[in-house]
Design a protein around this motif. Structure first.
Motif, PDB file in Angstrom:
ATOM      1  N   LEU A  81       0.734  -0.798  -0.065  1.00  8.56           N
ATOM      2  CA  LEU A  81      -0.076   0.042  -0.140  1.00  8.56           C
ATOM      3  C   LEU A  81       0.894   1.419   0.405  1.00  8.56           C
ATOM      4  O   LEU A  81       1.628   1.078   0.726  1.00  8.56           O
ATOM      5  N   ILE A  82       0.892   2.121  -0.846  1.00  6.77           N
ATOM      6  CA  ILE A  82       1.518   3.391  -0.851  1.00  6.77           C
ATOM      7  C   ILE A  82       0.823   4.583  -0.367  1.00  6.77           C
ATOM      8  O   ILE A  82       1.484   5.391  -0.733  1.00  6.77           O
ATOM      9  N   ALA A  83      -0.974   4.854  -1.251  1.00 10.20           N
ATOM     10  CA  ALA A  83      -1.398   5.343  -0.086  1.00 10.20           C
ATOM     11  C   ALA A  83      -2.627   5.223   0.029  1.00 10.20           C
ATOM     12  O   ALA A  83      -2.744   4.712  -0.673  1.00 10.20           O
ATOM     13  N   ILE A  84      -3.031   6.440   0.673  1.00  9.56           N
ATOM     14  CA  ILE A  84      -4.592   5.523   1.697  1.00  9.56           C
ATOM     15  C   ILE A  84      -5.648   6.983   1.305  1.00  9.56           C
ATOM     16  O   ILE A  84      -5.776   8.213   1.086  1.00  9.56           O
ATOM     17  N   ASN A  85      -6.916   6.576   0.306  1.00 14.85           N
ATOM     18  CA  ASN A  85      -7.956   7.226  -0.058  1.00 14.85           C
ATOM     19  C   ASN A  85      -7.397   8.716  -0.849  1.00 14.85           C
ATOM     20  O   ASN A  85      -7.292   9.443  -0.331  1.00 14.85           O
ATOM     21  N   SER A  86      -6.841   8.575  -2.666  1.00 14.60           N
ATOM     22  CA  SER A  86      -6.197   9.198  -2.685  1.00 14.60           C
ATOM     23  C   SER A  86      -6.674   9.175  -4.310  1.00 14.60           C
ATOM     24  O   SER A  86      -6.991   8.133  -4.258  1.00 14.60           O
ATOM     25  N   PRO A  87      -6.421   9.922  -5.161  1.00 15.31           N
ATOM     26  CA  PRO A  87      -6.198  10.147  -6.600  1.00 15.31           C
ATOM     27  C   PRO A  87      -5.811   8.984  -7.463  1.00 15.31           C
ATOM     28  O   PRO A  87      -4.482   8.505  -6.444  1.00 15.31           O
ATOM     29  N   PHE A  88      -5.982   8.244  -8.010  1.00 15.26           N
ATOM     30  CA  PHE A  88      -5.018   7.130  -8.777  1.00 15.26           C
ATOM     31  C   PHE A  88      -4.549   7.686  -9.582  1.00 15.26           C
ATOM     32  O   PHE A  88      -4.208   9.135 -10.737  1.00 15.26           O
ATOM     33  N   TYR A  89      -3.087   7.247  -9.152  1.00 13.71           N
ATOM     34  CA  TYR A  89      -2.285   8.051 -10.402  1.00 13.71           C
ATOM     35  C   TYR A  89      -1.067   6.805 -10.545  1.00 13.71           C
ATOM     36  O   TYR A  89      -0.990   6.306  -9.960  1.00 13.71           O
ATOM     37  N   MET A  90      -0.338   7.416 -11.957  1.00  9.29           N
ATOM     38  CA  MET A  90       0.840   6.222 -11.867  1.00  9.29           C
ATOM     39  C   MET A  90       1.923   6.734 -13.010  1.00  9.29           C
ATOM     40  O   MET A  90       1.276   7.896 -14.065  1.00  9.29           O
ATOM     41  N   SER A  91       3.193   6.937 -12.038  1.00 10.75           N
ATOM     42  CA  SER A  91       4.104   7.805 -12.353  1.00 10.75           C
ATOM     43  C   SER A  91       4.826   7.272 -13.468  1.00 10.75           C
ATOM     44  O   SER A  91       5.891   7.980 -14.089  1.00 10.75           O
ATOM     45  N   GLU A  92       5.178   5.162 -13.588  1.00 11.25           N
ATOM     46  CA  GLU A  92       5.392   5.262 -15.021  1.00 11.25           C
ATOM     47  C   GLU A  92       4.917   3.787 -15.151  1.00 11.25           C
ATOM     48  O   GLU A  92       3.994   3.843 -15.122  1.00 11.25           O
ATOM     49  N   GLU A  93       5.171   3.639 -16.272  1.00  8.33           N
ATOM     50  CA  GLU A  93       4.275   2.158 -17.042  1.00  8.33           C
ATOM     51  C   GLU A  93       4.962   0.869 -15.522  1.00  8.33           C
ATOM     52  O   GLU A  93       5.395   0.265 -16.340  1.00  8.33           O
ATOM     53  N   GLU A  94       3.706   0.695 -15.451  1.00  6.83           N
ATOM     54  CA  GLU A  94       3.711  -0.798 -14.234  1.00  6.83           C
ATOM     55  C   GLU A  94       1.910  -1.185 -13.933  1.00  6.83           C
ATOM     56  O   GLU A  94       1.238  -0.507 -14.137  1.00  6.83           O
ATOM     57  N   THR A  95       2.613  -1.840 -13.500  1.00  8.21           N
ATOM     58  CA  THR A  95       1.294  -2.794 -12.115  1.00  8.21           C
ATOM     59  C   THR A  95       0.973  -1.940 -11.321  1.00  8.21           C
ATOM     60  O   THR A  95       1.592  -2.001 -10.562  1.00  8.21           O
TER      61      THR A  95
END
Length: 339
Positions: A81-95
């Motif tokens: 888990l990297i963020a709680i109650n957060s907007p969805f974001y992807m900083s790079e092409e990853e699963t």
């Protein structure tokens, strides 16, 4: 010379394509731009033609047409888990994965590999379909995937547990008054019996209800029952001598599990509390009953489950009980009664 020029053009084209591969070569277009999810169709996977895309955001549209970003718990490709109650974001092409878990909707969105986006575990506790939009794209292009969550099957009550030994109590929260006219139209003395508590009611109200482990609290959390509000047992106040003691017991009282104040008769055993007044012939007297209410705040755990999906929730809240605790009888002077 012409051959050298053609070789130059070919080399330049190769260089341009190499620098802008995402634009000129890899068309990542998703296999579907509209999907529907329900209890029966609970998993949909969207394929992409290439891997050069990320998820930009997830949003919904309210009744006024305004955009509202949807929040959730964000997980990295290794599962932590990297963020709680957060907007969805992807900083790079990853699963990567987002779990939306709100009182009214639930959905898991996961990029399972470079070219697949999976939607699963949908739940919509509203009476109407819920629409979400997932934005995907790269630096040069952006696409929208429309997600329709159909209304889910309702939850059912498994059990309710009250903390009868750890409630809080407030004395003298309200005082209610009733006036009783005692009349004797006969030529003999009669005894007029007053059962003071029979003229009053108890008030039951569920308050501060929320889903345990969920950061969201809202007034309509009970909509998980979708209008089929269950009936639950409720505690009663227990009588002691001539007044009601500050003790709660479980007997046979039942109420609906909602946030509307419900008025119930006082327990029948306190009808045994009475006083007799002799009224002379052709006389009347006015008796004023002052009833003092105390308020019991009882914490409760409400266990519910969804039979089709097996999902379970623990609802927590407080049951407020305003109950007659003591009374005072004030009898006026005897008056002539004219028929």
């Amino acid at each position: 010379m012409k051959r050298i020029f053609l070789l130059y053009i070919a080399t330049l084209s190769a260089l341009l394509c190499g620098c802008n591969r995402d634009v000129f070569i890899n068309d990542y277009a998703p296999s579907a731009e509209e999907i529907k999810l329900s209890d029966t169709d609970s998993t949909v996977t969207v394929s992409f033609k290439a891997s050069n895309w990320v998820i930009r955001n997830v949003f919904s549209t309210d009744e006024d047409g305004a955009f509202r970003e949807v929040l959730g718990d964000i997980y990295a490709k290794d599962g932590h888990l990297i963020a709680i109650n957060s907007p969805f974001y992807m900083s790079e092409e990853e699963t990567v994965k987002m779990v939306i878990d709100q009182p009214d909707i639930h959905l898991t969105i996961e990029r399972t590999d470079e070219t697949h986006l999976c939607f699963s575990k949908p739940e919509n506790m509203n009476l109407e379909p819920m629409m979400l939009t997932v934005n995907v794209g790269n630096d040069y292009d952006e696409r929208e995937i429309s997600v329709e969550l159909k209304p889910s099957s309702r939850y059912e009550l498994d059990s309710i547990v009250y903390a009868l030994d750890s409630y809080t109590y407030q004395d003298n929260v309200t005082v209610d008054t009733k006036m009783i006219k005692m009349t004797n139209a006969t030529s003999e003395v009669i005894n007029y019996i007053i059962m003071p508590y029979s003229h009053f009611l108890q008030e039951y109200t569920f308050t501060n209800l929320y889903i345990a482990g969920n950061p969201y609290r809202q007034n309509d959390v009970l909509k998980i029952f979708k209008g089929n509000i269950p009936t639950v047992p409720a505690p009663e106040t227990e009588r002691f001598n001539n007044d009601v003691s500050k003790k709660l017991v479980m007997k046979e009282t039942t109420i609906q599990l909602n946030e509307t104040t419900q008025c119930l008769p006082v327990p029948e055993d306190i009808f045994n509390i009475y006083k007799m007044f002799p009224i002379n012939p052709h006389k009347l007297q006015i008796c004023t009953i002052e009833c003092c209410y105390g308020q019991f705040n009882v914490y409760c755990d409400i266990y519910v489950s969804q039979p089709r999906t097996g999902r379970k929730h623990l609802l927590k809240g407080i049951l407020e009980i305003k109950a007659p605790i003591s009374h005072t009888l004030i009898v006026g002077k005897e008056q002539d009664f004219n028929m």
